[in-house]
Design an enzyme around this catalytic site. Structure first.
Site, PDB file in Angstrom:
ATOM      1  N   GLU A  85       0.809  -1.223   0.000  1.00 41.73           N
ATOM      2  CA  GLU A  85       0.000   0.000   0.000  1.00 41.73           C
ATOM      3  C   GLU A  85       0.843   1.273   0.000  1.00 41.73           C
ATOM      4  OE1 GLU A  85      -4.208  -0.460   1.707  1.00 41.73           O
ATOM      5  OE2 GLU A  85      -2.863  -1.030   3.341  1.00 41.73           O
ATOM      6  N   HIS A 104      -0.674   5.413   7.839  1.00 38.82           N
ATOM      7  CA  HIS A 104      -1.811   4.565   7.481  1.00 38.82           C
ATOM      8  C   HIS A 104      -1.899   3.450   8.513  1.00 38.82           C
ATOM      9  CE1 HIS A 104      -4.633   2.014   5.499  1.00 38.82           C
ATOM     10  NE2 HIS A 104      -3.758   1.040   5.435  1.00 38.82           N
ATOM     11  N   HIS A 106      -4.777   0.523  10.791  1.00 37.00           N
ATOM     12  CA  HIS A 106      -6.061  -0.161  10.918  1.00 37.00           C
ATOM     13  C   HIS A 106      -6.505  -0.079  12.378  1.00 37.00           C
ATOM     14  CE1 HIS A 106      -3.654  -2.584   7.773  1.00 37.00           C
ATOM     15  NE2 HIS A 106      -4.285  -1.607   7.156  1.00 37.00           N
ATOM     16  N   HIS A 174     -11.577  -1.115   6.351  1.00 36.63           N
ATOM     17  CA  HIS A 174     -10.132  -1.264   6.214  1.00 36.63           C
ATOM     18  C   HIS A 174      -9.388  -0.517   7.338  1.00 36.63           C
ATOM     19  CE1 HIS A 174      -6.427  -0.529   3.344  1.00 36.63           C
ATOM     20  NE2 HIS A 174      -6.070  -0.912   4.539  1.00 36.63           N
TER      21      HIS A 174
HETATM   22 ZN   LIG Z   1      -4.095  -0.962   5.083  1.00 35.41          ZN
END
Ligand SMILES: [Zn+2]
Length: 255
Positions: A85, A104, A106, A174
């Site tokens: 990603e 980024h 989760h 996500h």
């Molecule tokens: Zn991710």
């Protein structure tokens, strides 16, 4: 000349060290686990950014930090496995010149807001940066059924567009991505996006919530921008001494 080289090396190493520490702080704060990543834009070359190779953030050391361009291509030439990603980072830096760092994750308390499209809003002064609310992105609207990952430039561009002027974008089913105008600010925002999510969930279970007004949020955001050095210093000190490893010559050569 030798002095100039030594000073350059010190500057690069300071940035790499801060990125290594940011990885480990995010892991200690439980914003990331085996997954999730943090990057910083190159100060001397704004069309490239630093990001670890594919590795759990708590394990990142200096030699794992690589340099990528906005197409997600590695400029360091190591050939080490990249994060799938990395396009999240690449396209946010391409689209938003003011963005200097990206996290980024989760982190769990944010997920309910993404799946219900409930507005994430500041419930306390530490999250004043959420004054514009969090943006929202649903990969299914753009690409149908996927594994939910932002695994190419096309999806990265769509995510970057959805961020708008917000500091945070919720990614349905996500996780979330936050941006900052410094690595410290992105780190702070990632931690307090999770904290605000927890508190908003608790508060909404108790009754009607009076969120910070837009004016209160803006003032609190400015105040914390001037004060976030304190939690950052605390988190850095909590890391203690650890084996930071060695910065690669290939990375230094790209500077
Ligand atoms: Zn991710």
């Amino acid at each position: 000349m030798i002095e100039k080289d030594a000073s350059k090396q010190q500057g690069v190493q300071a940035l790499v060290d801060l990125l290594v520490s940011a990885n480990r702080i995010l892991a200690r704060q439980r914003i990331v686990d085996g997954m999730g990543h943090v990057s910083v834009r190159r100060p001397s070359r704004s069309d490239a950014f630093l990001l670890s190779r594919s590795l759990a953030p708590a394990q990142v050391r200096r030699q794992d930090i690589l340099c990528y361009d906005f197409d997600g291509q590695e400029l360091t030439g190591s050939g080490m496995r990249p994060y799938l990603e990395r396009f999240i980072h690449a396209e946010l830096y391409r689209a938003k010149p003011h963005v200097k760092a990206v996290v980024h994750s989760h982190s769990p308390s944010v997920i309910p807001f993404g799946v219900t499209r409930t507005a994430l809003r500041p419930v306390f002064h530490m999250a004043g940066f959420l004054k514009d609310g969090a943006a929202w992105f649903d990969i299914a609207d753009e690409a149908g059924e996927t594994d939910m990952l932002i695994r190419n430039s096309y999806l990265g561009k769509l995510l970057a567009r959805s961020l708008g002027d917000s500091a945070c974008v919720l990614m349905r089913g996500h996780g979330s991505t936050v941006v900052g105008d410094s690595l410290e600010q992105a780190l702070y925002r990632a931690v307090y996006t999770e904290e605000n999510s927890k508190l908003q969930l608790l508060s909404c279970a108790l009754g009607d919530v009076r969120f910070l007004s837009p004016g209160e949020a803006a003032l609190a955001s400015d105040m914390m921008d001037a004060s976030m050095g304190r939690p950052i210093d605390l988190w850095l000190s909590e890391l203690g001494d650890f084996d930071k490893g060695q910065m690669s010559a290939e990375l230094l050569a790209t500077f």
